[in-house]
Each structure stands twice: as structure tokens, then as C-alpha cells.
Enzyme design. Structure first.
Site, short mmCIF file in Angstrom:
data_model
loop_
_atom_site.label_atom_id
_atom_site.label_comp_id
_atom_site.label_asym_id
_atom_site.label_seq_id
_atom_site.Cartn_x
_atom_site.Cartn_y
_atom_site.Cartn_z
N CYS A 98 -96.07 6.69 32.44
CA CYS A 98 -95.14 6.51 31.31
C CYS A 98 -95.43 5.25 30.47
O CYS A 98 -96.41 5.23 29.75
CB CYS A 98 -93.72 6.55 31.86
SG CYS A 98 -92.49 6.91 30.59
N ARG A 132 -84.89 11.73 23.16
CA ARG A 132 -85.54 11.42 24.44
C ARG A 132 -85.87 12.71 25.18
O ARG A 132 -85.11 13.67 25.13
CB ARG A 132 -84.63 10.57 25.33
CG ARG A 132 -84.47 9.15 24.89
CD ARG A 132 -83.88 8.29 25.99
NE ARG A 132 -84.89 7.80 26.91
CZ ARG A 132 -85.74 6.80 26.65
NH1 ARG A 132 -85.70 6.18 25.50
NH2 ARG A 132 -86.62 6.42 27.55
N HIS A 196 -92.59 10.49 36.47
CA HIS A 196 -92.06 9.57 37.50
C HIS A 196 -91.61 10.45 38.65
O HIS A 196 -91.87 11.64 38.72
CB HIS A 196 -90.83 8.84 36.97
CG HIS A 196 -91.03 7.98 35.79
ND1 HIS A 196 -91.53 6.71 35.86
CD2 HIS A 196 -90.75 8.18 34.48
CE1 HIS A 196 -91.53 6.17 34.65
NE2 HIS A 196 -91.08 7.04 33.79
N1 GLN Z 1 -90.24 2.96 26.71
C1 GLN Z 1 -91.06 4.09 26.77
C2 GLN Z 1 -90.46 5.36 26.17
O1 GLN Z 1 -89.27 5.57 26.19
C3 GLN Z 1 -91.46 4.28 28.21
C4 GLN Z 1 -90.34 4.71 29.12
C5 GLN Z 1 -90.73 4.81 30.56
O2 GLN Z 1 -91.68 4.19 31.03
N2 GLN Z 1 -89.94 5.56 31.30
O3 GLN Z 1 -91.21 6.15 25.63
#
Ligand code: GLN
Length: 244
Positions: A98, A132, A196
Site C-alpha cells: 500500500c 476510498r 494488507h
Molecule cells: N495513504 C495512502 C492511500 O490512502 C496509503 C494508505 C495505506 O497504506 N493503507 O492511498
């Protein structure tokens, strides 16, 4: 040193800053599945201001994090850029999750429009979207056609340059950008992904692939022992059946 006959060295980048959704579990899993085969995994943690000896490490791991932590890491990574690129070009095994995955590319444009520089080891870039992508992902690794499961939570949309191959095809979830149906990246021995969860405990085939690649790269040809993965397989199957 671990006292084992075969030893591998892993560089764990920014464990304090980039460790969300149990990303550290990936390192623990690598260590566990190595030890089951009598392979020692020496883990060196590297943080802000600490340098990396690229000749020392067989494997690298970098996890994900929020934009605030990513900013600190992005600045520091510029100091490590050359050594990490050398490691990647010399086929070191690199798992990046990520936020860490995003920073291996050219840049990450955050929701406020500022640009975090990546190390430009991979021809990809990331731009924050207005939605998101959050949920349980199911995809299929392109090389092996094995299913991969994990949990994603990112607003960043990652786009790969033409020379790069994705890691997997999305069956369920957003993946790289929610548009092209691909997840992650595979370049040499670099595995970048949004998954993750942590990723490796419930995808034992991928853990073993990373270990095998590290042994091959070191020229170690000892037979690769199959170990009991029944618990891991149950976790994998459960995750295959989760909804997004
Ligand atoms: N900040 C980044 C995004 O939202 C990575 C998030 C993360 O590592 N979970 O794209």
C-alpha cells in the site's frame, strides 16, 4: 546470526511508521515459514536517518501507512533511493504494501494536491481519488493463477507504466485503481500490492514464493521442503468467501 545452516537477511523498512492492519505479520510469517525449513531469517529494522547496505540483504519489506507517516518516509527515502534501486535491479526480493508500494513509484499525489516524491524504482504513479477503496479483495496472481486474498484501504489510485506487469487480476475489490481490473505490480523480484490483512499469513503460496526466490538468488539449491499449511489454507478459504 541464527545458528541455522542457511540464513537469509531481511531489511524491514520503517517498522514504526509503516505498520497498519498488521503489516508486520508479513515479516513474522516469513520468519516462521523459514524456521519451519531450518532457514534462519535475520531481520534488520531500518528507520529514518539509517542507511541501507544493499549488498547485505536478500529480502526487503515495507508496509503501509497514513499520509502523515508517508510524508516522513517519502522524504527519508530520497536518501536511500540509490541503494534501494540498486537492490531491486540486482533482483533482491521486495514486498511493498500500500503506502510503501506507492512510494516505490514516481509520486503519490495526496488528496490536498501535494505531491510526495517516490523513489522512481518502478514506472508507476499514484493519485488520490475521491472515493476510498475499502474491503476484502480477492484476486488471482497472474504468474501462478493462485488466488490471493487481502484487505485494502486506500484512496490512492495507482497506474502502471506500459513496461510494468500487474501482480494479479482482480476478482473482487478495487485493486490498483478501481478501473482497469488489476492489482499490484510485479517487477523483477518486487511484489507491490494494496493487500494488507496481513497478506502473507493467509497466502502461504506467496510467502513460499518469496523465500524460494531469495534462496535461488543466493544460489542455494537445497530442496524446498513442503510444510503443513492446513491452518493457513483454512484462513485463505475463509477470506475467499468474505464479501467486499
Ligand atoms: N495513504 C495512502 C492511500 O490512502 C496509503 C494508505 C495505506 O497504506 N493503507 O492511498
Amino acid at each position: 546470526m541464527t545458528g541455522k545452516v542457511i540464513n537469509l537477511d531481511l531489511c524491514y523498512l520503517y517498522p514504526k511508521l509503516l505498520n497498519i492492519y498488521g503489516d508486520r505479520g508479513n515479516v513474522l510469517t516469513l520468519s516462521y515459514r523459514c524456521s519451519q525449513r531450518n532457514i534462519g531469517l535475520n531481520i534488520t529494522t531500518i528507520g529514518i536517518g539509517e542507511s541501507v547496505d544493499y549488498e547485505k540483504f536478500d529480502l526487503y519489506f515495507i508496509g503501509g501507512g497514513q499520509d502523515e507517516q508517508q510524508l516522513l518516509v517519502a522524504n527519508d527515502l530520497q536518501e536511500k533511493k540509490e541503494t534501494l534501486i540498486k537492490a531491486i535491479e540486482k533482483n533482491a526480493i521486495f514486498l511493498a504494501i500500500c503506502g510503501g508500494y506507492q512510494l516505490l513509484g514516481k509520486y503519490y499525489k495526496t488528496p490536498d494536491g501535494s505531491e510526495l516524491k517516490g523513489i522512481d524504482a518502478l514506472d508507476l504513479y499514484t493519485v488520490a481519488g475521491n472515493k476510498r477503496m475499502i474491503g476484502n479483495v480477492l484476486c488471482r496472481e497472474i504468474e501462478s493463477e493462485e488466488t490471493l486474498v487481502g484487505f485494502e484501504n486506500h484512496s490512492g489510485k495507482t497506474f502502471l507504466g506500459k513496461s510494468l506487469k500487474p501482480l494479479a487480476k482482480v476478482i473482487r475489490g478495487g485493486g490498483n485503481n478501481g478501473e482497469d481490473g488489476f492489482e499490484g505490480v510485479r517487477y523483477k523480484n518486487v511484489f507491490g500490492t494494496y493487500l494488507h490483512g496481513s497478506l502473507l499469513p493467509k497466502n502461504p503460496f506467496l510467502t513460499d514464493k518469496l523465500i524460494k526466490l531469495a534462496l535461488e538468488r543466493k544460489g542455494i539449491s537445497a530442496p524446498f521442503i513442503n510444510i503443513d499449511s492446513s491452518i493457513e489454507d483454512i484462513a485463505h478459504k475463509k477470506a475467499v468467501n468474505l464479501s467486499y
